[in-house]
Design a protein around this motif. Structure first.
Motif, PDB file in Angstrom:
ATOM      1  N   PHE A 201       6.804  11.227   7.980  1.00 17.52           N
ATOM      2  CA  PHE A 201       5.930  12.049   8.815  1.00 17.52           C
ATOM      3  C   PHE A 201       6.491  13.455   9.015  1.00 17.52           C
ATOM      4  O   PHE A 201       5.763  14.397   9.294  1.00 17.52           O
ATOM      5  N   TYR A 202       7.817  13.587   8.907  1.00 16.66           N
ATOM      6  CA  TYR A 202       8.492  14.728   9.514  1.00 16.66           C
ATOM      7  C   TYR A 202       8.849  15.847   8.546  1.00 16.66           C
ATOM      8  O   TYR A 202       9.958  15.919   8.034  1.00 16.66           O
ATOM      9  N   ASP A 203       7.882  16.731   8.296  1.00 13.35           N
ATOM     10  CA  ASP A 203       8.213  18.064   7.826  1.00 13.35           C
ATOM     11  C   ASP A 203       8.117  18.980   9.050  1.00 13.35           C
ATOM     12  O   ASP A 203       8.088  18.489  10.190  1.00 13.35           O
ATOM     13  N   ASP A 204       8.086  20.293   8.875  1.00 15.65           N
ATOM     14  CA  ASP A 204       8.018  21.179  10.041  1.00 15.65           C
ATOM     15  C   ASP A 204       6.777  20.895  10.881  1.00 15.65           C
ATOM     16  O   ASP A 204       6.841  20.850  12.119  1.00 15.65           O
ATOM     17  N   ARG A 205       5.628  20.703  10.198  1.00 20.75           N
ATOM     18  CA  ARG A 205       4.397  20.444  10.945  1.00 20.75           C
ATOM     19  C   ARG A 205       4.462  19.087  11.637  1.00 20.75           C
ATOM     20  O   ARG A 205       4.030  18.947  12.786  1.00 20.75           O
ATOM     21  N   GLY A 206       4.993  18.093  10.950  1.00 22.21           N
ATOM     22  CA  GLY A 206       5.107  16.775  11.555  1.00 22.21           C
ATOM     23  C   GLY A 206       5.993  16.787  12.784  1.00 22.21           C
ATOM     24  O   GLY A 206       5.682  16.154  13.804  1.00 22.21           O
ATOM     25  N   SER A 207       7.107  17.517  12.722  1.00 25.58           N
ATOM     26  CA  SER A 207       7.999  17.616  13.878  1.00 25.58           C
ATOM     27  C   SER A 207       7.305  18.307  15.042  1.00 25.58           C
ATOM     28  O   SER A 207       7.449  17.898  16.199  1.00 25.58           O
ATOM     29  N   ALA A 208       6.536  19.362  14.738  1.00 28.84           N
ATOM     30  CA  ALA A 208       5.813  20.074  15.789  1.00 28.84           C
ATOM     31  C   ALA A 208       4.739  19.175  16.412  1.00 28.84           C
ATOM     32  O   ALA A 208       4.538  19.178  17.636  1.00 28.84           O
ATOM     33  N   LEU A 209       4.051  18.398  15.590  1.00 31.49           N
ATOM     34  CA  LEU A 209       3.037  17.485  16.104  1.00 31.49           C
ATOM     35  C   LEU A 209       3.660  16.406  16.989  1.00 31.49           C
ATOM     36  O   LEU A 209       3.118  16.065  18.052  1.00 31.49           O
ATOM     37  N   PHE A 210       4.810  15.875  16.567  1.00 34.00           N
ATOM     38  CA  PHE A 210       5.441  14.851  17.397  1.00 34.00           C
ATOM     39  C   PHE A 210       5.900  15.436  18.726  1.00 34.00           C
ATOM     40  O   PHE A 210       5.801  14.785  19.774  1.00 34.00           O
ATOM     41  N   ASP A 211       6.421  16.662  18.696  1.00 38.78           N
ATOM     42  CA  ASP A 211       6.806  17.318  19.935  1.00 38.78           C
ATOM     43  C   ASP A 211       5.599  17.440  20.868  1.00 38.78           C
ATOM     44  O   ASP A 211       5.712  17.246  22.086  1.00 38.78           O
ATOM     45  N   GLU A 212       4.434  17.727  20.294  1.00 38.04           N
ATOM     46  CA  GLU A 212       3.210  17.808  21.097  1.00 38.04           C
ATOM     47  C   GLU A 212       2.830  16.434  21.635  1.00 38.04           C
ATOM     48  O   GLU A 212       2.385  16.306  22.793  1.00 38.04           O
ATOM     49  N   ILE A 213       3.017  15.396  20.836  1.00 37.21           N
ATOM     50  CA  ILE A 213       2.720  14.034  21.271  1.00 37.21           C
ATOM     51  C   ILE A 213       3.525  13.669  22.513  1.00 37.21           C
ATOM     52  O   ILE A 213       3.009  13.059  23.456  1.00 37.21           O
TER      53      ILE A 213
ATOM     54  N   TYR B  88      -0.786   5.548  21.275  1.00 33.20           N
ATOM     55  CA  TYR B  88      -0.708   5.826  19.845  1.00 33.20           C
ATOM     56  C   TYR B  88      -2.057   6.233  19.251  1.00 33.20           C
ATOM     57  O   TYR B  88      -2.182   6.342  18.036  1.00 33.20           O
ATOM     58  N   ASP B  89      -3.034   6.457  20.114  1.00 34.95           N
ATOM     59  CA  ASP B  89      -4.351   6.904  19.658  1.00 34.95           C
ATOM     60  C   ASP B  89      -4.953   7.759  20.769  1.00 34.95           C
ATOM     61  O   ASP B  89      -5.937   7.386  21.395  1.00 34.95           O
ATOM     62  N   ASP B  90      -4.360   8.923  20.985  1.00 38.58           N
ATOM     63  CA  ASP B  90      -4.712   9.765  22.119  1.00 38.58           C
ATOM     64  C   ASP B  90      -6.096  10.387  21.951  1.00 38.58           C
ATOM     65  O   ASP B  90      -6.610  10.529  20.836  1.00 38.58           O
ATOM     66  N   ALA B  91      -6.673  10.771  23.075  1.00 36.86           N
ATOM     67  CA  ALA B  91      -8.039  11.294  23.090  1.00 36.86           C
ATOM     68  C   ALA B  91      -8.167  12.600  22.319  1.00 36.86           C
ATOM     69  O   ALA B  91      -9.233  12.890  21.752  1.00 36.86           O
ATOM     70  N   ARG B  92      -7.123  13.420  22.268  1.00 32.03           N
ATOM     71  CA  ARG B  92      -7.191  14.701  21.575  1.00 32.03           C
ATOM     72  C   ARG B  92      -7.003  14.579  20.071  1.00 32.03           C
ATOM     73  O   ARG B  92      -7.222  15.535  19.324  1.00 32.03           O
TER      74      ARG B  92
END
Length: 322
Positions: free
Chosen positions: A40-52, A204-208
């Protein structure tokens, strides 16, 4: 200018590319198809997880942090640790709670992403000038036994990441950690706890739809690194609770029949309409199960803490005599 800590490199050049190729080939030619969550974790994946981690539905990060804030002084008293080894260190944000509380000489963050690790280690070295910071670039699946810490060390594995391993993998991992801490060290483990399945699925299945984008990002990683032609939008995010295994499964479901080409592997993969590819498991634990698995690995339990709602746990374990 602050000195930039020089990472110790246990990861051979090209090893991650080779692992990605092997995992994609094995997973997408299996029945059912699977892909490991590490990709999952390239730069975008890391940023998305941080948002999660900041989403209302995703409680684990907040709960673990709250336990750390409350219990860090007690952890310092119980361990007297002088060396902190953090497995899967990431940014080290929560770790700062321990760095503030423990009388440490040395901090050893271990992660697979060398550049990200070096940046995080540099920031910590600047903020804790009396601390020796020794970053180690390693894949925990391959190099855990080679990580060296120091006297009276505390090994930590936070975030509930232990839940991404199936039971056999957890057993092997915990046995290696037991060897790593030696006879005078300790192990601090963060683990998510079993709770209402509807609440777990929402986490694990957020509304946004942030987790859905994070899940689909594995396909973008394969496109970028292996030249594949996945259309991520043609895969639907699915999160389901398995009541037998007591884990959440994240899957990607093909919205239509598709043919995907992966030139770097000279591989063509067919997906039937509705076919699902498992991309992650996230096991949830009961306290007795945590204690049992640590005991089998050669640990005794010094303390097991939870937040007031019983959502998340931190377990402090010490080696038992052979």
């Amino acid at each position: 200018m602050e000195a930039r800590p020089t990472p110790e490199i246990l990861l051979e050049p090209g090893a991650l590319d080779a692992a990605l190729r092997a995992d994609v080939r094995a997973g997408l030619t299996a029945t059912p198809k699977t892909l490991p969550p590490k990709w999952f974790y390239d730069d975008r994946g890391s940023a998305l997880f941080d948002e999660i981690t900041r989403l209302e539905e995703y409680y684990p990060t907040r709960r673990e942090r709250a336990i750390l804030v409350e219990r860090a002084p007690e952890i310092a008293t119980l361990t007297g640790a002088r060396t902190l080894v953090e497995l899967g260190a990431g940014s080290g944000e929560k770790t700062r709670i321990l760095l503030d509380a423990l009388p440490l000489d040395t901090y050893v963050p271990v992660d697979v992403s060398g550049e990200f690790l070096a940046d995080a280690a540099t920031k910590i070295a600047a903020d804790y000038p009396g601390l020796t910071v020794r970053p180690v670039v390693a894949d925990l699946e391959e190099h855990l036994a080679e990580v060296s810490g120091g006297p009276a060390e505390l090994v930590v594995f936070l975030g509930g990441t232990i839940g991404n391993m199936v039971p056999e993998e957890r057993a092997a991992f915990l046995a290696t950690v037991r060897s790593l801490v030696g006879d005078d060290g300790a192990f601090l483990l963060g683990a998510d706890l079993v709770k209402d399945p509807e609440r777990l699925v929402r986490a694990y299945d957020d509304a946004r739809g942030v987790t859905a984008e994070f899940n689909r990002n594995v396909l973008s990683v394969i496109n970028a690194r292996l030249g594949a032609d996945f259309n991520p939008k043609e895969f639907e995010h699915v999160a389901v609770w398995d009541p037998v295994e007591e884990w959440i499964e994240m899957r990607l479901r093909a919205r239509s029949a598709q043919t995907v080409r992966i030139p770097a592997l000279d591989l063509t993969v067919e997906f039937a309409e509705g076919e699902e590819t498992r991309t992650e498991i996230s096991a949830k634990f009961r306290p007795e199960r945590i204690k049992e698995e640590l005991t089998v690995a050669g640990f005794g339990i010094r303390a097991l803490w939870t937040d007031p709602d019983g959502d998340f746990s931190l377990t402090l374990a010490v080696p038992t005599s052979v």
